[in-house]
Each structure stands twice: as C-alpha cells, then as structure tokens.
Design a protein around this motif. Sequence first.
Motif, PDB file in Angstrom:
ATOM      1  N   ASP A  64     -17.851 -75.983  30.405  1.00  0.00           N
ATOM      2  CA  ASP A  64     -18.247 -75.942  28.986  1.00  0.00           C
ATOM      3  C   ASP A  64     -19.762 -75.826  28.854  1.00  0.00           C
ATOM      4  O   ASP A  64     -20.280 -75.086  28.010  1.00  0.00           O
ATOM      5  N   GLU A  65     -20.442 -76.577  29.691  1.00  0.00           N
ATOM      6  CA  GLU A  65     -21.905 -76.557  29.660  1.00  0.00           C
ATOM      7  C   GLU A  65     -22.426 -75.188  30.096  1.00  0.00           C
ATOM      8  O   GLU A  65     -23.412 -74.685  29.541  1.00  0.00           O
ATOM      9  N   LEU A  66     -21.768 -74.597  31.079  1.00  0.00           N
ATOM     10  CA  LEU A  66     -22.136 -73.250  31.528  1.00  0.00           C
ATOM     11  C   LEU A  66     -22.037 -72.264  30.358  1.00  0.00           C
ATOM     12  O   LEU A  66     -22.918 -71.416  30.178  1.00  0.00           O
ATOM     13  N   ALA A  67     -20.978 -72.385  29.565  1.00  0.00           N
ATOM     14  CA  ALA A  67     -20.799 -71.460  28.428  1.00  0.00           C
ATOM     15  C   ALA A  67     -21.949 -71.577  27.432  1.00  0.00           C
ATOM     16  O   ALA A  67     -22.452 -70.571  26.923  1.00  0.00           O
ATOM     17  N   LEU A 108     -21.201 -70.353  39.976  1.00  0.00           N
ATOM     18  CA  LEU A 108     -22.033 -70.321  38.759  1.00  0.00           C
ATOM     19  C   LEU A 108     -22.578 -68.917  38.529  1.00  0.00           C
ATOM     20  O   LEU A 108     -22.539 -68.387  37.413  1.00  0.00           O
ATOM     21  N   ILE A 109     -23.082 -68.299  39.599  1.00  0.00           N
ATOM     22  CA  ILE A 109     -23.596 -66.929  39.483  1.00  0.00           C
ATOM     23  C   ILE A 109     -22.485 -65.977  39.047  1.00  0.00           C
ATOM     24  O   ILE A 109     -22.666 -65.140  38.159  1.00  0.00           O
ATOM     25  N   ARG A 168     -16.830 -79.900  16.758  1.00  0.00           N
ATOM     26  CA  ARG A 168     -18.177 -80.236  17.215  1.00  0.00           C
ATOM     27  C   ARG A 168     -18.191 -80.618  18.693  1.00  0.00           C
ATOM     28  O   ARG A 168     -19.234 -80.547  19.337  1.00  0.00           O
ATOM     29  N   ASP A 169     -17.058 -81.068  19.184  1.00  0.00           N
ATOM     30  CA  ASP A 169     -17.048 -81.735  20.488  1.00  0.00           C
ATOM     31  C   ASP A 169     -16.842 -80.765  21.647  1.00  0.00           C
ATOM     32  O   ASP A 169     -15.945 -80.927  22.479  1.00  0.00           O
ATOM     33  N   ASN A 170     -17.681 -79.780  21.706  1.00  0.00           N
ATOM     34  CA  ASN A 170     -17.663 -78.753  22.746  1.00  0.00           C
ATOM     35  C   ASN A 170     -19.086 -78.231  22.736  1.00  0.00           C
ATOM     36  O   ASN A 170     -19.613 -77.910  21.660  1.00  0.00           O
ATOM     37  N   PRO A 171     -19.741 -78.193  23.872  1.00  0.00           N
ATOM     38  CA  PRO A 171     -21.178 -77.855  23.858  1.00  0.00           C
ATOM     39  C   PRO A 171     -21.472 -76.512  23.200  1.00  0.00           C
ATOM     40  O   PRO A 171     -22.417 -76.391  22.415  1.00  0.00           O
ATOM     41  N   PHE A 172     -20.652 -75.509  23.527  1.00  0.00           N
ATOM     42  CA  PHE A 172     -20.887 -74.184  22.954  1.00  0.00           C
ATOM     43  C   PHE A 172     -20.807 -74.240  21.431  1.00  0.00           C
ATOM     44  O   PHE A 172     -21.692 -73.763  20.726  1.00  0.00           O
ATOM     45  N   HIS A 173     -19.720 -74.840  20.931  1.00  0.00           N
ATOM     46  CA  HIS A 173     -19.525 -74.878  19.487  1.00  0.00           C
ATOM     47  C   HIS A 173     -20.413 -75.909  18.794  1.00  0.00           C
ATOM     48  O   HIS A 173     -20.998 -75.620  17.751  1.00  0.00           O
ATOM     49  N   GLU A 205     -28.774 -76.401  38.880  1.00  0.00           N
ATOM     50  CA  GLU A 205     -27.545 -75.642  38.611  1.00  0.00           C
ATOM     51  C   GLU A 205     -27.737 -74.643  37.477  1.00  0.00           C
ATOM     52  O   GLU A 205     -27.234 -73.522  37.514  1.00  0.00           O
ATOM     53  N   ARG A 206     -28.503 -75.064  36.446  1.00  0.00           N
ATOM     54  CA  ARG A 206     -28.764 -74.156  35.332  1.00  0.00           C
ATOM     55  C   ARG A 206     -29.515 -72.907  35.785  1.00  0.00           C
ATOM     56  O   ARG A 206     -29.400 -71.850  35.168  1.00  0.00           O
TER      57      ARG A 206
END
Lengths: 264, 264, 264
Positions: free
Chosen positions: A226-229, A192-193, B162-167, A50-51
């Motif tokens: 969130d992970e995508l960001a 995702l794209i 802290r509890d957000n992947p981006f941040h 996915e990444r």
Amino acid sequence: MKTSPLDRCRQAFADVMTVPAPADISATTATMLEFVFADVWQRPGLTRRERRFVTLPCVAAADAEGPLRDHVYAALNSGDLSIVEMQEAVLHFAVYGGWPKASRFNMVVDEQWARIHDERGLPVPAAEPLLPLTTASDPEERLTAGERAFREVNCLPFAPTRDNPFHGAGILNFVFGEMWLRPGLGMKERRLITVACVAFQDAPYPILSHVYAALKSREVSFDEMDELALHFAAHYGWPKGANLAQVISEQKVRVSAEWAAESS
Amino acid sequence: MKTSPLDRCRQAFADVMTVPAPADISATTATMLEFVFADVWQRPGLTRRERRFVTLPCVAAADAEGPLRDHVYAALNSGDLSIVEMQEAVLHFAVYGGWPKASRFNMVVDEQWARIHDERGLPVPAAEPLLPLTTASDPEERLTAGERAFREVNCLPFAPTRDNPFHGAGILNFVFGEMWLRPGLGMKERRLITVACVAFQDAPYPILSHVYAALKSREVSFDEMDELALHFAAHYGWPKGANLAQVISEQKVRVSAEWAAESS
Amino acid sequence: MKTSPLDRCRQAFADVMTVPAPADISATTATMLEFVFADVWQRPGLTRRERRFVTLPCVAAADAEGPLRDHVYAALNSGDLSIVEMQEAVLHFAVYGGWPKASRFNMVVDEQWARIHDERGLPVPAAEPLLPLTTASDPEERLTAGERAFREVNCLPFAPTRDNPFHGAGILNFVFGEMWLRPGLGMKERRLITVACVAFQDAPYPILSHVYAALKSREVSFDEMDELALHFAAHYGWPKGANLAQVISEQKVRVSAEWAAESS
C-alpha cells in the motif's frame, strides 16, 4: 519553538536528497515539495532506503534529467545503496523499463559516482569484474534454471513455452535464466523495482502478476505494498497510481484466499 | 492572391507559437506542421487558449525539450496564460503526470518567463507567496474537505476510504483536499489538463472517470471533448488518441442516459 | 467520378488495416483517420510493410488495446509480416521498449494469429523450436561476439566495458551477444523498430546513436529516415516526433561529413 511548514519541508528535503533545499521556492513548488518530501517520504511503512528502489525507476522512466541525477546522487551519497546495488538496479530497470532509458540511467550513475568521489577527494574504485558469471552457460541448463526461477519468482506452478522468441530467448534464457539470479541485489529490492516498472509500463497482466508474486512470496507485506502505491503515485502521477492501487486491492483478496485455503 | 499550403502552414505556426516557422522545412516536417498547426489548431470547438491546456501536458509528458520550451514560451508570450495559471498548471500536471516530469516542466517555465522579460527589457516580477494557504491545516478538516471535493469533482456520490495510504494520505489529503481547491486555475482548465494526463498515462479507470466527470459536470461540452481527443491525438499520437476517443463515445452515452433519467 | 475525401480515407484505412473502416465516424475522428491513413500511410519513401515496423512499436508502447490488436492483425493478415518476423519483432521490442509492454504485445500476437487461422478454418501451425541457438554458449565467446556486434550495429570503433552489469551482463552478453544476432528479422527491419523505440523512450544518447548508425550503415537512407520521423510522429505524437526530426537533421550532417572525409 514551532517549526513552520516550510522549515519542515526544507528539513525533509535535505534528509532525502542529502543537499539543502533550493533557497528560492515558488508557491506551487513548495506545495509539491511539502507533499512529496515532508509527507510521503517521512511516512513509516517503507524505509528511506526502500523508497529509493521505487523512486529511482520513476525518475529513470520519466527521464527528467535533473531529478534522475539528484536521486542517484542522494541514494549513493547517503550510503543507502552501494554502487553494486545501484548498478544492479540499472540492469533490472533496463529489462522492465527498456534499454534506452536504462542507458541514460547508467550514464548518470557513472557521473554521480565520480562526482561523489571527487567531492570527497577520493579515487573512484575499480569496477567488479563481470566474469565468471554465476549462471550456467549451457543453453539447456540456462533454460531449465530460467524455468525454475520463473516459477519461484512469479509464485506460479508453470513456466511459459520455450518455443517463442519472447518467452524462450528472452524471458527464460535471459530475464529469469540470468538477470533475476544475479547476486548484488536482494529479492525484496528487485520486487520494489519491478512493481514500480510494471506500474509505469502499465500493461495489465504484468502489473497483476508482479503485485501478486510480491505479496504471495511474503517478500513485500500488504502494508508495504500500500505504501509503495502511494510513493509511486506521488512520483509517477495519480492515474497510474490509482490503477496500481486497484490491482493491489484485488490481489490482496486473492492472496488472502489462497493463504486461507493452504492453511485449512 | 491565393495562399499556398506552405504559407498557410507558416501563418498558422506563427499564430500558435508566436515566432516565425523555421525557414528550412523538409517535406515530411511540412506534412506534419500543416496537419498540426494549419488544420488542428485552427479548428473551432476549443479556443487557442484552451488548446494550450491540452498541449502543455502532452509536451511535458513527452519531455521533448524543444517542443516543451517552445510551447511554454508561446503560451506565456501570447498572453493566453498568466504566469499564475502556468505555475498552477505545472502543479496540476505534477499530480497527474508525475513529479519528475513536472520538475523539468517547472524549470522550463522559470527559464521562459525570464526569457520573455529579458526580450522585453523588463525585470521578472516577484513570485506570489505560498502562505497563507486557503485550505485547512487540521487533518480531519482537510480530509473532510477532500472527501467533499472528491465527490464534487468526480460527480460521484461517494469518496474512497481514508484508511489506505494511496487514498487517505494521497488522494483525500493532498489531491482533492488541497490541489484541486487551489485558486489560480479555473475548473474547465483543470479538467482539460486532467483529461490530457489520464489519456497519456492511460490507466483504464482514471480515463473513464475523468472523461465522465468533465462531461457530467457540463464544464466540458460533448463537442469540446471530441475536439480535445483530436488535439490530444495530434500531439500525443493516434493510438492513445483512439483509446481516448473510444472512452469518450462510451461516456457520452452514459451521461446522456443519466441526464435523460434525471429530467424524466 | 471523383472520389470524396471520406471515401479516399475509407479506402486507405481498408488497405492498411485489412478490414473496412468503421461505418460511424465522428468529424474529429475522420480528420485524424484522413491524415494518418490517407496521407501518411500512402506516401512513398517507406513501403507499407516497412511502415508496420514503425507502427507496431508505437502501438505496443502506447498500450492502447484496440489499436495494438488491430495493427497486429493487419500486419499478419495482409501477409506483410510472417509470424516468425512478428515474434522476433516482439523480442526486439522487449529489449528497447521494456518487457512488460512486450508481454502484452506477445499475448496479442498469439491471439490474433489464432484469430486469423480461425477465420480461415485452418489449424495454427506448430511453433519453431528455440534450440539450438545460433549464438555461442561460452560466456567469453558470447561477450566477444557481443563486442563485435556492438561495434558493427552501432558503427563505432569501440565497445563498452564488460565490468558494469548494464553493459556486460546486459548489452554485450544479451542485447548484442544474442538478440541482434538472431535470424528471422532483417537488419533494416531491426533498425526501423529500434529507431521507433528509442524515439518514444527518448533518452537523448540512444536516439542519437541509433539514428546515426541506421544512416551510417546505409541500411536506412536519408529519405527513408525522414519518412520514418513523419510516420512515427503521426502514431506517437508530434513532440517526440519533432525531437526525432531534429536529431535526424543533425545526424545527416554528421554522416555526410564522415562520408566526405572517407572518400577524399
């Protein structure tokens, strides 16, 4: 025996890129490789496959020759993407990232596909034929299908007017009347794209609408988004990543409120 | 004897680029060279060295191969930047401009550093070792240091969750918990690079926040910031430059009001 | 009575933008305005109308809200572009610059068109209907027409394979099978937009091929192309402008040699 940070970085690099890390890494390069490969790519939340659908638009947009070549190679060589998925990703990217950058991306895909077969001593298989298309040929039917796809993909109750070249000849006739309807790439992968592309293009409304639709459709979960960001920010830079993260936090509130209203 | 405009342009070009101007310049190229080199680069307000920290992100972002190579060469060959500062600038750019473009930038730095030593008949010196890092390894300590650096760099009384992947994994753990804290590049230089990057990435909130913080910290003066906008506009285009200039004028008002309130 | 540089700048600004220059201009902004409006826009080589087809892609690509709005307004308010031409320019830009940025451009066109009619106390006229399309509906016919248009527009003796999604479903079926064939915008205007877009997207082969084709077709003269490079550089930045200028100088040599061979 303890693994040193640099060894961990080398293992992560090799896992993602399918080739060994460079032998001679400068201090600043090591800092970045460690963050990108050993930290970000190894996180749960999005799979390695996915990444790749986030990374490929980032490197194609940046049009840095080396990283584009290396990531196309790695995605195909790892088996994470089939050639059909990769080529469909190029077409999807062309629409959201612009044809000229896609043209280079497409050339790199052909090159790296040939390279992989060459390395394996195999002939490059024949391409899938374009025709017959699975979409309608009649303009009225295409527009009607485009309007339906527009509403479904965007999770909206309406479609734009036909009588505007951008919306009619472009969005309804081609983007939603054909491109999004093509087989060969799943909806999650297309989302995702798309989110990666609207994030680097960064016109405000498209970011908002595609983040909203990806979440509302439940094809991308809140945690995956969130992970995508984070993945996007690591590959395309923090400022546009920060903007995307901000839009995501707003759209989560909106989608949660809509779901609450729908279930009550 | 009077210096002709073209001679003035040639002298300015040679001063900035450390090589003679091309012999055969078309009329339209001369118009641009004259503006960029003879007008903009020669202005007071930012030193030639400081202008390099604005120019390098612009050419790395534009990824026009020739100008990137030429400006990296000129910055090192003039002695305006040390190799340590240049490599640290690449890492800082990677964070704000994206890893793929930075990867190319990094390759060009290695090439031009080798070229300069080759031209001088000297061996390329060994690179500085990465380890030991000056930042903490313990995740909790890193996050705490990242939160403190976030507040100090951004001139804000708070840090993000802290509890957000981006941040958490991105901004606090790496960008402020490590990158901004690395030695090798001064704070003013990091601010010049950052403002140039947020200006080309042009997500609204990062431009605002980094222009604000650069002014509020007094590490970039109001006049230097105006000069930065002009230099940026000349290298990355008038539309994004106009946007930056607009944000600067708003943030000057905000910062002035805050200073007035603080001193009363 | 002599006109001061600032007055000359104000007159030039008002001529291009169709509104007075801002009353309160900082020294650095004045430097840029003078170069862009009083120097570049006033040059012969490209008309004011033609310069708009270079400027609009630059401001739409930069997605700086203010300049985009102001240049769309000016292009329509001056009468230099009709609304049909402007809307067709949005679609053409969507293909070469990416749909998300085009989406904002399209919204701004609708807004500014409404604003102009509001200022004049006139109702906004009804849009032109999309259907019937002038292009064929049958997939085989569309591809054949797309192959022919590809060869003619690109001045090449061949067209790419159909059996690749990017080339078949994208380039042949839509970009050349429909978009380039739409009425409402002249070929010279489409070439100006295209060259500006490939110059900011900066993938190497598309810049080369579209500069070549614009010159070879004689739809853009050598001098006009040089002028385009300067205008582009002023609006999208010197590094990408320098890259474009370099490609132009190479393609002039190539085209001249081909013309010499053809006439001998």
